[in-house]
Write an enzyme that holds these catalytic residues in place. Structure first.
Site, short mmCIF file in Angstrom:
data_model
loop_
_atom_site.label_atom_id
_atom_site.label_comp_id
_atom_site.label_asym_id
_atom_site.label_seq_id
_atom_site.Cartn_x
_atom_site.Cartn_y
_atom_site.Cartn_z
N VAL A 133 23.61 42.85 73.33
CA VAL A 133 24.18 41.54 73.64
C VAL A 133 25.27 41.18 72.63
O VAL A 133 26.29 40.59 73.00
CB VAL A 133 23.08 40.46 73.69
N CYS A 134 25.10 41.56 71.39
CA CYS A 134 26.11 41.26 70.37
C CYS A 134 27.43 41.97 70.69
O CYS A 134 28.50 41.38 70.56
CB CYS A 134 25.62 41.65 68.98
N THR A 135 27.33 43.21 71.11
CA THR A 135 28.52 43.96 71.48
C THR A 135 29.20 43.31 72.68
O THR A 135 30.42 43.12 72.70
CB THR A 135 28.17 45.43 71.78
N MET A 137 30.94 39.98 71.48
CA MET A 137 32.19 40.18 70.74
C MET A 137 33.27 40.76 71.65
O MET A 137 34.44 40.39 71.55
CB MET A 137 31.95 41.08 69.52
#
Length: 158
Positions: free
Chosen positions: A46-48, A51
């Site tokens: 989810v972080c990828t 961003m």
């Protein structure tokens, strides 16, 4: 927790921008508004996605006069590798000493995985006076921010 109307806690931390150099929030408010997008960890699903979405919409944020910065507890060298692998053109702030997530009160744990002290997924918009004009904090690390809402908040903060 930092809320709309509060003065944004100032900080100085390493900025991964292809190189590593000091970044002080208060010294970058002339280029306001500033969008601080906290995320738990580089190289995770989810972080990828988050961003990468900020990168895809970066032109729209820049058209709104905003500068976007990701913030995580990852080391600056890891963040530079993450930037390279994901083709990110905006800087990532390394909060490896966890002072920023403490100041913004956005620290969380993944106790079931034995990992403690990462950033909750959260977004703050800071105007040129250093005032927080938008805040969104999620207790669910699998939820992404409403990017349109963040962009509109950035436009309103200019």
């Amino acid at each position: 927790m930092v809320e709309v109307g509060d003065d944004a806690p100032d900080f100085t931390a390493p900025l991964a921008n292809g190189d590593v150099e000091p970044f002080t929030l208060s010294e970058n408010l002339d280029d306001s508004p500033v969008v601080l997008a906290f995320f738990p960890a580089a190289f995770t699903g989810v972080c990828t996605t988050e961003m990468a979405t900020f990168e895809e919409e970066l032109d729209e944020f820049e058209d709104a006069g905003a500068n976007v910065y990701g913030v995580s507890v990852d080391a600056p060298f890891s963040l530079n590798e993450f930037r390279d692998q994901e083709g990110l053109s905006f800087g990532l702030v390394s909060d490896s000493n966890k002072e920023i997530i403490d100041a913004y009160d956005v620290e969380m744990d993944f106790a079931d995985m034995g990992y403690y002290g990462v950033a909750k997924r959260s977004v703050f918009v800071v105007n040129g006076d250093g005032e927080v004009t938008y805040e969104w904090v999620s207790d669910d690390p699998g939820v992404e921010p409403d990017y349109e809402e963040v962009r509109e908040a950035a436009e309103a903060a200019e």
